[in-house]
Structure formats: structure tokens, C-alpha cells
Design a protein around this motif. Sequence first.
Motif, PDB file in Angstrom:
ATOM      1  N   LEU A 279       9.238  -7.782   1.422  1.00 53.62           N
ATOM      2  CA  LEU A 279      10.290  -7.598   0.427  1.00 53.62           C
ATOM      3  C   LEU A 279      10.189  -6.215  -0.214  1.00 53.62           C
ATOM      4  O   LEU A 279      11.175  -5.466  -0.267  1.00 53.62           O
ATOM      5  N   LEU A 280       9.012  -5.858  -0.702  1.00 52.20           N
ATOM      6  CA  LEU A 280       8.840  -4.580  -1.385  1.00 52.20           C
ATOM      7  C   LEU A 280       9.046  -3.405  -0.439  1.00 52.20           C
ATOM      8  O   LEU A 280       9.668  -2.397  -0.798  1.00 52.20           O
ATOM      9  N   THR A 281       8.545  -3.532   0.776  1.00 50.15           N
ATOM     10  CA  THR A 281       8.701  -2.446   1.751  1.00 50.15           C
ATOM     11  C   THR A 281      10.159  -2.269   2.154  1.00 50.15           C
ATOM     12  O   THR A 281      10.671  -1.143   2.237  1.00 50.15           O
ATOM     13  N   LEU A 282      10.856  -3.387   2.394  1.00 52.83           N
ATOM     14  CA  LEU A 282      12.261  -3.328   2.793  1.00 52.83           C
ATOM     15  C   LEU A 282      13.105  -2.639   1.726  1.00 52.83           C
ATOM     16  O   LEU A 282      13.906  -1.744   2.028  1.00 52.83           O
ATOM     17  N   PHE A 283      12.916  -3.035   0.476  1.00 50.93           N
ATOM     18  CA  PHE A 283      13.742  -2.453  -0.581  1.00 50.93           C
ATOM     19  C   PHE A 283      13.324  -1.029  -0.913  1.00 50.93           C
ATOM     20  O   PHE A 283      14.160  -0.207  -1.280  1.00 50.93           O
ATOM     21  N   SER A 284      12.063  -0.718  -0.750  1.00 51.17           N
ATOM     22  CA  SER A 284      11.624   0.659  -0.967  1.00 51.17           C
ATOM     23  C   SER A 284      12.273   1.593   0.052  1.00 51.17           C
ATOM     24  O   SER A 284      12.787   2.667  -0.300  1.00 51.17           O
ATOM     25  N   LYS A 285      12.290   1.185   1.310  1.00 50.59           N
ATOM     26  CA  LYS A 285      12.874   2.031   2.348  1.00 50.59           C
ATOM     27  C   LYS A 285      14.403   2.046   2.278  1.00 50.59           C
ATOM     28  O   LYS A 285      15.030   3.088   2.506  1.00 50.59           O
ATOM     29  N   THR A 286      14.985   0.917   1.935  1.00 46.86           N
ATOM     30  CA  THR A 286      16.446   0.855   1.829  1.00 46.86           C
ATOM     31  C   THR A 286      16.944   1.739   0.693  1.00 46.86           C
ATOM     32  O   THR A 286      17.899   2.517   0.858  1.00 46.86           O
ATOM     33  N   THR A 287      16.338   1.621  -0.455  1.00 48.99           N
ATOM     34  CA  THR A 287      16.782   2.433  -1.593  1.00 48.99           C
ATOM     35  C   THR A 287      16.516   3.918  -1.359  1.00 48.99           C
ATOM     36  O   THR A 287      17.270   4.767  -1.843  1.00 48.99           O
ATOM     37  N   ALA A 288      15.464   4.236  -0.598  1.00 53.05           N
ATOM     38  CA  ALA A 288      15.220   5.647  -0.259  1.00 53.05           C
ATOM     39  C   ALA A 288      16.375   6.197   0.565  1.00 53.05           C
ATOM     40  O   ALA A 288      16.844   7.328   0.342  1.00 53.05           O
ATOM     41  N   GLU A 289      16.862   5.403   1.513  1.00 58.53           N
ATOM     42  CA  GLU A 289      18.000   5.837   2.324  1.00 58.53           C
ATOM     43  C   GLU A 289      19.265   5.961   1.479  1.00 58.53           C
ATOM     44  O   GLU A 289      20.039   6.921   1.630  1.00 58.53           O
ATOM     45  N   LEU A 290      19.488   5.007   0.586  1.00 54.92           N
ATOM     46  CA  LEU A 290      20.689   5.051  -0.251  1.00 54.92           C
ATOM     47  C   LEU A 290      20.682   6.271  -1.164  1.00 54.92           C
ATOM     48  O   LEU A 290      21.714   6.929  -1.343  1.00 54.92           O
ATOM     49  N   VAL A 291      19.528   6.584  -1.756  1.00 50.32           N
ATOM     50  CA  VAL A 291      19.439   7.747  -2.634  1.00 50.32           C
ATOM     51  C   VAL A 291      19.659   9.030  -1.849  1.00 50.32           C
ATOM     52  O   VAL A 291      20.380   9.940  -2.283  1.00 50.32           O
TER      53      VAL A 291
ATOM     54  N   THR B  80       0.814  -1.222   0.000  1.00 49.50           N
ATOM     55  CA  THR B  80       0.000   0.000   0.000  1.00 49.50           C
ATOM     56  C   THR B  80       0.844   1.267   0.000  1.00 49.50           C
ATOM     57  O   THR B  80       0.295   2.363  -0.141  1.00 49.50           O
ATOM     58  N   THR B  81       2.154   1.138   0.163  1.00 45.24           N
ATOM     59  CA  THR B  81       3.062   2.289   0.079  1.00 45.24           C
ATOM     60  C   THR B  81       4.337   1.838  -0.627  1.00 45.24           C
ATOM     61  O   THR B  81       4.644   0.655  -0.698  1.00 45.24           O
ATOM     62  N   GLY B  82       5.098   2.799  -1.136  1.00 43.50           N
ATOM     63  CA  GLY B  82       6.348   2.461  -1.793  1.00 43.50           C
ATOM     64  C   GLY B  82       6.110   1.729  -3.097  1.00 43.50           C
ATOM     65  O   GLY B  82       5.137   1.989  -3.816  1.00 43.50           O
ATOM     66  N   PHE B  83       7.002   0.783  -3.422  1.00 41.70           N
ATOM     67  CA  PHE B  83       6.895   0.054  -4.678  1.00 41.70           C
ATOM     68  C   PHE B  83       5.526  -0.631  -4.795  1.00 41.70           C
ATOM     69  O   PHE B  83       5.077  -1.290  -3.860  1.00 41.70           O
ATOM     70  N   PHE B  84       4.876  -0.473  -5.929  1.00 42.07           N
ATOM     71  CA  PHE B  84       3.565  -1.061  -6.197  1.00 42.07           C
ATOM     72  C   PHE B  84       2.537  -0.670  -5.128  1.00 42.07           C
ATOM     73  O   PHE B  84       1.631  -1.438  -4.805  1.00 42.07           O
ATOM     74  N   GLY B  85       2.666   0.530  -4.612  1.00 39.23           N
ATOM     75  CA  GLY B  85       1.821   0.934  -3.497  1.00 39.23           C
ATOM     76  C   GLY B  85       0.454   1.455  -3.877  1.00 39.23           C
ATOM     77  O   GLY B  85      -0.395   1.655  -3.007  1.00 39.23           O
TER      78      GLY B  85
END
Length: 487
Positions: free
Chosen positions: A469-481, A69-74
Motif C-alpha cells: 500500500l505505502l509503496t504503491l501510493f508513494s510511487k503513484t503520487t511521485a508520478e502525479l506530481v 524501507t523507501t518512500g512513505f515511512f521509509g
Amino acid sequence: MALYVFGIGGTGARVLKAFTLLLASGMPVANTEAVIPILIDPDTANGDLTRTIEILKRYQAVQRTSGSTTGFFGTEIKSLNELGDGGGAEDQFRFDLEGITGKRFKEFVGYESMSRANRALASLLYSEKNLASDMEVGFKGNPHIGSVVLNRMRESDLFRKFAASVNENDRVFIISSIFGGTGAAGFPLLVKNIRNADSSLPNHARLQEMPIGAVTVLPYFDIDATGGRTVIDSNSFIAKTKDALAYYAKNLTGNSTPRLNALYYIGDTLGNTQAGADGAQEQRNKAHFIELAAALSIFDFMQADRSTLKAPNGVAQAPRYFEFGLKDGMSPVRFGHFGSRSRATAAKALTQYYLFLRFFRDYYATQEDGRWAKDETEKLQRKNLNSEFLSNLSTFNSFYEQWLEEMEKSGIGFRPFKRTVGEADLLKIVEGFEEKPGFLAVKGLKKYVDTLNAVVQRENKGLKPEAKLLTLFSKTTAELVADRIKL
């Protein structure tokens, strides 16, 4: 609150494809709970149409399996047939234009049964080639044919279903080209049929006053017509555009009775040549940056406050008009050419998703024994993920990569990423933006995995594996960017 997005003709399908890929990247659509895509094209075998439908189906499968519901495919995507009665198993997101299958234009208008005077008038308005035209592959750049055929859509069951499904705070957005046949004809007719909704339609008063935004795509490619592969002549695109703009000014955007709350214009020089095709599977144009930029207009429209989008009695109050621009005309286009708002939204989302895609494609198999994957009893190892979810996600990512590759090679190239970097340079993936670590800081894939391990410890508790999976990578990539790429 729902957003109905009508994609008319080939350009409409391609822009809707770009919009769907942006949604997958995590760009949120303001003021809406669901997006309902509706594709209008008489050419059911059109390659652009079928590819967009496949992308929509894969998106929907990934989103529903994960429950994201949020981030990737949210953002939830629904088909028109799913609204109200729970149906839609056979739905393909396509608005079925009834009464044209197997017919030529003269049969559709009943030419042979006309009086002698009416046949003479029809022959004056339409050439023999027009009258003999096979409509199953679209209108071949002839909006005067398309306008007659597409006007029938107001009588269809699906248009009635659309009318019955709209609620008070819903909005409509229409995507079309101005230089072809289907889009140029369908756009003003669709606006007319909504704003002048007949009293026999459900919610006709609500339809008349609902907010309507649109993007009209001016010429941005030309056609290679050598070898007799198409009857479409791109030399006529500019003349057709001028005529259509004059018509729109009088009937859609005129000062006395403007019909649209917001209209976005976008186009390019005709230096991007596409292979000639009249329709069917052969019409499968390569993706172009213009389509991505056009898709951004949908997000902009949805950010507008409802109070600024009034249309009492079908007349828009304080209509707004927009164009899209870059910082300079260099090619290939990179994120550094974007304005600050586009960098903060689209560039950030696209970068996040591409970082996820690269990890999922290249490193998942070698890294799934790490702490991030084993958190809460190995929930993120592949063996614990739904196999259909993995298949749909992989296929969707293939479409995403194909989209990026095609845009790189188009007339005005769009090359945001270095698509061949190795693990040491994984966070140097954005063209024009280097990784910016502190002194002696870990870099590349090692930093990526360290961030995954840190985020998984504080987030995603209680989610099923696919959503996690989608939430973890959405938040991780947000931090990396934010920390390393700093768009």
C-alpha cells in the motif's frame, strides 16, 4: 550508521514533530540507517512533548507493521532504549532527568545545607522566586536555572547508554530555542558533555570527535501573559537571545575552538502570539512554519560528506553556518516561495503525502473495488490490511492534518494546499500550481486511479499488503506530481 536527534524543550519537540512528519512523507535521510530521537524536557506532562511522543509512536508502529524501507515511512525510527539490549518496552523517546521530581530549585542545589557564605552567594545569583521555582514544569524561561539542572544529564544512565551505543559513522543533531529556559541552557551543555566526554564513559574518544550539527531557533512567537497564566515575559526574548548568541560565539562557534560542525540559525518577527502557559498540558503551542523550516536543516546536515565533518580532539574543522530564507516575505507562504532545492525535496514530499492522505481519507472506501486494490487477489482491500496498521495510519494522518491546519493559522501562515477541493480538482490541490494535463487528458481522481492501476501492474510484487500500500501510493503520487503538478 545512525542519526541521534536531540530535541530540547518545547521548541525541540515541535521541530522534531515536523521532522517526523517529513520522514513519513518520504524525505530520505542521507548517510543513515536509523534515526534515534531523544527528547529532553523536565516537564514530562508538557503538551508539546506528549504530542510529539505520540506521533513518534504512531510512525514507528506504521513503519514496523509495513516494513517500509523507501518512500512513505521509509526511514526506521528507534528509541535509545532499543539499542544494544533489545529493551525499551517502557521507553517514550524521552531523556529522563533524574533527581528533580517533586523538588524546587533550592532543594535541588541543597540550599539549606550550604554554608552561610554559599547561601549568600546563591541568593546573589538567584532570586527568591528562582530558588522557589518548581522544576517539574521546566525552567520558565530561566536558562541560568536550567544550566545547573541539565548539567546532571551527563551522570544519567541514559547518557551512558547513548555513549555506549554510538558507532564510528554516527552523527548527532541538536534542536533547541535560544530564547527560553530549557533549550537555551541544554544546547551548550549537551555539546560540552559530548565534546568533553569523560574517560569513564564508553566510546568517550568517539564521542569527542563525532559530527555534531544543530539548529538554534531564534524568537518567532510572543506570549499572551494576560490573566496571570504565566510568569514568562516575551518582552525579554530579544535580550536573552543577544546574551545567548554572545555566549555561543565564545563557547561554541569561536574561531579558536569551534565545537559544532554545522550550525543553522532561524527565526521570525514576534507577531505570532501563543497562549501563555508555564508548562504541563497547557503548553501546547500551535505549529508554525519556522519549525518546518528548522526541520529541513537536519536533512541538509546529513547530506554533508563525512570527510567535511571532522572534529579532532573535539574541535570542529571548517565549521559551517547557515540561515534559511524565502523568495519574499509574503504570507501565507506557499511552495512557490521556496528555493529550487526545497521545492524539489520538501515540497514534493509533502505534496505526495497529502495526495495519499486525501485518497486514503476520502476515496479509499469507494475505490477499493478497482484493479489497483484487487491486484494479486484483492490484497489492498481494507479487509486484507492489518487493523492496527489502519488505525495507526489514520491517527497519524489526523496529526498531519492538524499540523497543516495550525500552520495555516500561525503568524506567518503556511498554506501549501487547497484542503477542500473535490475529486474533479484533486490534482489542483497545490496552491499556486495548477494541474497540467495534455489535450483531452483525464483529470482529477480519474487520473489518480488510472495511475494507480498502471503502477500496480509493474511494481510491488511479492510485498505484504501494508508495505505494498505505502509503496504503491508513494510511487503513484511521485508520478502525479512529476507529470501533472510539476513543482
